[in-house]
Design a protein around this motif. Structure first.
Motif, PDB file in Angstrom:
ATOM      1  N   ALA A  98      -4.851 118.502  69.140  1.00  8.31           N
ATOM      2  CA  ALA A  98      -5.792 117.371  69.144  1.00  8.31           C
ATOM      3  C   ALA A  98      -6.870 117.564  70.204  1.00  8.31           C
ATOM      4  N   SER A 102     -10.951 117.947  69.521  1.00 11.44           N
ATOM      5  CA  SER A 102     -12.020 117.217  70.213  1.00 11.44           C
ATOM      6  C   SER A 102     -13.025 118.172  70.841  1.00 11.44           C
ATOM      7  N   VAL A 121     -10.042 111.170  67.068  1.00 15.70           N
ATOM      8  CA  VAL A 121      -8.843 111.895  67.500  1.00 15.70           C
ATOM      9  C   VAL A 121      -8.052 111.057  68.501  1.00 15.70           C
TER      10      VAL A 121
END
Length: 151
Positions: A98, A102, A121
């Protein structure tokens, strides 16, 4: 089941590492952090997959090798601890993925689109954390006191 899920995330991380054109983003430190986040995700995922493999391969015979009646209890407690280690490695892999997602957004998109993607996210990770907490709260429910509620 957990090994399969982490294998999918690890595959996504590897794909992001080799297929994303990081030359498009001119920010060297950002590209380095992106690559490190995905490599960390891959490493944690591989650890989780292999740990799952070892536990499923060798755990069933663990209790059978004991010489005392407590061998089964010790085996169950040991496997619970191993499950926690696997779970933590899996979560680490997913969170690292994650973070990489980003960072990748800031490499590939303009700053506004990247901010929206990163917010998505973060929101997703927050919702997952809330779901985890909700599911874990069910452990403390006394099943004998549950009642069927008619709607």
């Amino acid at each position: 089941w957990q090994g399969v899920q982490v294998a999918v995330v690890t595959g996504f991380s590897f794909t992001g590492l080799v297929n994303v054109d990081t030359e498009q983003g001119k920010n060297g430190p950002l590209v380095s952090m992106y690559n490190l986040a995905l490599i960390f995700s891959i490493c944690a995922g591989l650890y989780s997959i292999l740990h799952t493999l070892y536990v499923t391969k060798f755990a069933p015979s663990l209790a059978l090798r004991g010489e005392t009646p407590e061998a089964v209890t010790r085996a169950i407690l040991a496997l619970r601890e191993e499950r926690k280690v696997i779970y933590n490695a899996s979560v680490t892999s997913i969170v690292s993925f994650a973070v990489g997602a980003s960072l990748g957004a800031f490499i590939l998109f303009n700053v506004y689109a990247a901010a929206v993607a990163s917010l998505m996210v973060v929101t997703t990770m927050y919702l997952v954390l809330m779901a985890r907490n909700r599911v874990l709260s069910y452990r403390d429910v006394d099943v004998g006191k549950l009642q069927l509620v008619k709607t």
